[in-house]
Design a protein around this motif. Structure first.
Motif, PDB file in Angstrom:
ATOM      1  N   ALA A 260      61.755 -16.961  85.109  1.00 51.79           N
ATOM      2  CA  ALA A 260      61.851 -17.954  83.470  1.00 51.79           C
ATOM      3  C   ALA A 260      63.227 -18.833  83.248  1.00 51.79           C
ATOM      4  N   ALA A 261      63.689 -19.405  84.677  1.00 50.68           N
ATOM      5  CA  ALA A 261      64.240 -20.517  84.190  1.00 50.68           C
ATOM      6  C   ALA A 261      64.909 -20.479  83.147  1.00 50.68           C
ATOM      7  N   ALA A 262      65.810 -19.824  83.195  1.00 53.76           N
ATOM      8  CA  ALA A 262      66.437 -19.832  81.943  1.00 53.76           C
ATOM      9  C   ALA A 262      66.081 -19.463  80.604  1.00 53.76           C
ATOM     10  N   ASP A 263      64.679 -19.338  79.895  1.00 49.73           N
ATOM     11  CA  ASP A 263      63.661 -19.803  79.070  1.00 49.73           C
ATOM     12  C   ASP A 263      63.673 -18.363  78.607  1.00 49.73           C
ATOM     13  N   PRO A 264      64.206 -18.163  77.583  1.00 51.22           N
ATOM     14  CA  PRO A 264      63.486 -16.998  76.944  1.00 51.22           C
ATOM     15  C   PRO A 264      62.052 -16.717  76.675  1.00 51.22           C
ATOM     16  N   ALA A 265      61.599 -17.798  75.753  1.00 45.25           N
ATOM     17  CA  ALA A 265      60.176 -17.273  75.449  1.00 45.25           C
ATOM     18  C   ALA A 265      59.437 -17.642  76.363  1.00 45.25           C
ATOM     19  N   LYS A 266      60.051 -18.350  77.679  1.00 43.28           N
ATOM     20  CA  LYS A 266      59.046 -18.032  79.141  1.00 43.28           C
ATOM     21  C   LYS A 266      59.002 -17.149  79.213  1.00 43.28           C
ATOM     22  N   GLN A 267      60.484 -15.528  79.080  1.00 43.56           N
ATOM     23  CA  GLN A 267      59.997 -15.054  80.239  1.00 43.56           C
ATOM     24  C   GLN A 267      59.332 -14.202  79.131  1.00 43.56           C
ATOM     25  N   ALA A 268      59.472 -14.156  77.441  1.00 45.37           N
ATOM     26  CA  ALA A 268      58.907 -13.422  77.323  1.00 45.37           C
ATOM     27  C   ALA A 268      57.120 -13.274  77.232  1.00 45.37           C
ATOM     28  N   GLN A 269      56.597 -14.379  77.835  1.00 48.30           N
ATOM     29  CA  GLN A 269      55.512 -14.708  78.018  1.00 48.30           C
ATOM     30  C   GLN A 269      55.190 -14.387  79.409  1.00 48.30           C
ATOM     31  N   GLN A 270      55.848 -14.684  80.574  1.00 50.61           N
ATOM     32  CA  GLN A 270      55.774 -13.480  81.396  1.00 50.61           C
ATOM     33  C   GLN A 270      55.701 -12.428  81.318  1.00 50.61           C
ATOM     34  N   VAL A 271      55.573 -11.432  80.696  1.00 48.15           N
ATOM     35  CA  VAL A 271      56.030 -10.410  79.929  1.00 48.15           C
ATOM     36  C   VAL A 271      54.522 -10.115  79.879  1.00 48.15           C
ATOM     37  N   ASN A 272      53.926 -10.338  79.163  1.00 46.65           N
ATOM     38  CA  ASN A 272      53.119 -10.692  78.429  1.00 46.65           C
ATOM     39  C   ASN A 272      52.042 -10.766  80.239  1.00 46.65           C
ATOM     40  N   SER A 273      52.284 -11.541  80.567  1.00 44.70           N
ATOM     41  CA  SER A 273      50.846 -12.107  82.100  1.00 44.70           C
ATOM     42  C   SER A 273      51.037 -10.752  82.948  1.00 44.70           C
ATOM     43  N   MET A 274      52.516 -10.042  83.077  1.00 40.93           N
ATOM     44  CA  MET A 274      52.380  -9.018  83.460  1.00 40.93           C
ATOM     45  C   MET A 274      51.798  -7.806  82.792  1.00 40.93           C
ATOM     46  N   ILE A 275      51.283  -7.754  82.053  1.00 44.13           N
ATOM     47  CA  ILE A 275      50.235  -6.357  80.790  1.00 44.13           C
ATOM     48  C   ILE A 275      48.755  -6.944  81.254  1.00 44.13           C
ATOM     49  N   THR A 276      48.837  -8.129  80.892  1.00 48.44           N
ATOM     50  CA  THR A 276      47.282  -9.163  81.272  1.00 48.44           C
ATOM     51  C   THR A 276      47.359  -8.405  82.758  1.00 48.44           C
ATOM     52  N   LYS A 277      47.463  -9.039  83.668  1.00 46.25           N
ATOM     53  CA  LYS A 277      46.898  -8.430  85.205  1.00 46.25           C
ATOM     54  C   LYS A 277      47.680  -6.963  85.259  1.00 46.25           C
ATOM     55  N   GLY A 278      48.310  -6.544  84.191  1.00 48.89           N
ATOM     56  CA  GLY A 278      47.912  -4.713  84.860  1.00 48.89           C
ATOM     57  C   GLY A 278      49.139  -3.874  86.023  1.00 48.89           C
ATOM     58  N   VAL A 279      50.312  -4.842  85.953  1.00 53.72           N
ATOM     59  CA  VAL A 279      51.075  -4.241  86.524  1.00 53.72           C
ATOM     60  C   VAL A 279      51.136  -2.776  85.651  1.00 53.72           C
ATOM     61  N   LYS A 280      51.668  -1.863  86.946  1.00 58.61           N
ATOM     62  CA  LYS A 280      52.081  -0.690  86.608  1.00 58.61           C
ATOM     63  C   LYS A 280      53.964  -0.005  86.512  1.00 58.61           C
ATOM     64  N   VAL A 281      54.101  -1.078  87.061  1.00 56.82           N
ATOM     65  CA  VAL A 281      55.987  -0.860  86.733  1.00 56.82           C
ATOM     66  C   VAL A 281      56.124  -2.098  87.083  1.00 56.82           C
ATOM     67  N   LEU A 282      57.131  -2.921  86.117  1.00 59.80           N
ATOM     68  CA  LEU A 282      58.178  -3.930  85.387  1.00 59.80           C
ATOM     69  C   LEU A 282      59.343  -4.099  86.536  1.00 59.80           C
ATOM     70  N   ILE A 283      59.981  -4.330  87.407  1.00 61.22           N
ATOM     71  CA  ILE A 283      61.676  -5.004  87.199  1.00 61.22           C
ATOM     72  C   ILE A 283      61.920  -6.047  86.515  1.00 61.22           C
ATOM     73  N   LEU A 284      62.636  -5.753  85.742  1.00 61.68           N
ATOM     74  CA  LEU A 284      62.794  -6.890  85.149  1.00 61.68           C
ATOM     75  C   LEU A 284      64.681  -7.185  84.730  1.00 61.68           C
ATOM     76  N   ASP A 285      64.753  -8.442  85.230  1.00 62.09           N
ATOM     77  CA  ASP A 285      65.727  -8.899  84.829  1.00 62.09           C
ATOM     78  C   ASP A 285      66.454  -9.729  83.767  1.00 62.09           C
ATOM     79  N   ALA A 286      66.181  -9.456  82.382  1.00 56.12           N
ATOM     80  CA  ALA A 286      66.299 -10.479  80.689  1.00 56.12           C
ATOM     81  C   ALA A 286      67.528 -11.434  81.132  1.00 56.12           C
ATOM     82  N   GLN A 287      66.937 -12.295  80.612  1.00 58.41           N
ATOM     83  CA  GLN A 287      67.190 -13.092  80.838  1.00 58.41           C
ATOM     84  C   GLN A 287      67.915 -13.778  78.889  1.00 58.41           C
ATOM     85  N   ASP A 288      67.101 -12.899  77.940  1.00 56.92           N
ATOM     86  CA  ASP A 288      67.700 -11.978  77.136  1.00 56.92           C
ATOM     87  C   ASP A 288      67.949 -11.130  77.062  1.00 56.92           C
TER      88      ASP A 288
END
Length: 359
Positions: free
Chosen positions: A77-105
């Motif tokens: 996320a490069a310290a950008d919470p909005a960017k990380q939210a977009q990255q979660v959406n991207s992971m959903i689109t890619k169809g990942v089954k498990v997400l390891i998340l270190d939250a910026q916010d």
């Protein structure tokens, strides 16, 4: 049956067999498709060296060890919470089954976690406990980390640790739930023992911490600062520069056992750090992620629980950290191979390493 008929029957059977084998091949290909064995990894920032240098490669290596045909999708996320939210959406689109998340916010990411879970994704909170329907959490006992930091500061201050002694306290980013826990643990040890005369957030940035300590020196007077609590080594670097500029060198804490922090400890411009071994944390997160992917029980790994800021009780693995000073660098980070002596003792740090018994 004449020869011509036999040839037609045999030819038809051969074609049928070929089609059957081709169909089986396609089914096999589909079965080996990694879409159902995909794991996402999202880390919060890259200013702190640990994430790209240790966490990412260790997590990815353990996942591949446990699940060689697993596909790993990574982003930072490069310290950008909005960017990380977009990255979660991207992971959903890619169809990942498990997400390891270190939250910026950890608070702001809650709706993204809910969206992922609604799509059937299991979310493992890594290092920081995000809010929302988390399946598991892996980190260190963060309040205990703060206690270790506070005690290390008192120990370094020695007889100067009195209720009248003024210290400066630079905490982490308020958006990081760990920062609040470090702060709480440190206060538990420091309150009443010293005078916390100046307390601000350094936002996990060396530049911000430098500015805050420079302001503290102006406000309190350089000769009135008996110690400085820094929540991590990155900020301690900026703080050490500010202290040196003022011509003072009071005890200074840190966290993460970064190379620069350890080298400052060796030469005496930082007195302590907190060593949270990256491999046990990374391994536990990978083990839980693969278990969730395969529908297996992970309670033998997540052997306790933690409560998130949203009040959810989450199965957790909380590891124990170690306070590091010049006296035990050799028996902790060097012994564990976190940094090779050649790397730790390069150039101007060679003599300091020799004095600490590190060759």
């Amino acid at each position: 049956m004449n020869a011509m008929t036999r040839r037609i029957i045999i030819g038809t059977a051969a074609v049928s067999m070929a089609l059957t084998m081709a169909a089986c091949g396609k089914a096999g290909d589909k079965g080996s498709d990694n879409k159902d064995k995909s794991i996402g990894l999202l880390l919060p920032e890259n200013a702190t060296t640990r994430y790209e240098k240790f966490d990412r490669p260790l997590i990815e290596a353990k996942i591949k060890e446990l699940c060689p045909d697993c596909e790993i999708h990574y982003d930072n996320a490069a310290a950008d919470p909005a960017k990380q939210a977009q990255q979660v959406n991207s992971m959903i689109t890619k169809g990942v089954k498990v997400l390891i998340l270190d939250a910026q916010d950890s608070v702001g990411i809650k709706s993204s976690v809910e969206s992922a879970v609604a799509k059937g994704i299991k979310v493992v909170a890594y290092d920081r406990l995000a809010q929302g329907p988390i399946s598991a959490y892996v980190s260190y006992d963060n309040e205990k980390v703060g206690e270790l930091q506070g005690q290390a500061l008192l120990d370094a201050m020695g007889s100067k640790a009195t209720p009248q002694s003024k210290i400066v306290m630079i905490n982490g980013d308020p958006g990081d739930p760990n920062a609040a826990q470090f702060k709480a643990g440190a206060h538990k040890i420091l309150d009443g023992k010293v005078d916390i005369a100046y307390e601000q957030t350094g936002q996990w940035k060396d530049t911000v911490a430098n500015q805050k300590v420079t302001a503290a020196i102006t406000q309190l007077g350089k000769d009135n600062i008996a110690g400085v609590y820094s929540a991590n080594d990155g900020m301690a670097g900026g703080i050490a520069t500010a202290l040196k500029g003022a011509g003072i060198n009071p005890p200074l804490t840190g966290q993460d056992a970064e190379l620069a922090g350890l080298q400052r400890i060796l030469v005496g411009t930082q007195t302590s750090t907190i060593y949270k071994a990256y491999k046990p944390e990374a391994d536990a997160a990978a083990e839980i992620a693969v278990a969730l992917l395969e529908g297996k029980d992970f309670k033998s790994i997540a052997d306790t629980t933690a409560t998130s800021g949203s009040g959810d009780s989450v199965p957790a693995k909380l590891l124990a950290a170690v306070s590091v000073t010049k006296a035990n660098i050799k028996d902790t980070v060097v012994k564990d191979g976190l940094f090779a002596p050649a790397q730790l003792c390069a150039g101007e740090f060679a003599q300091a390493c020799k004095d600490a018994g590190i060759q």
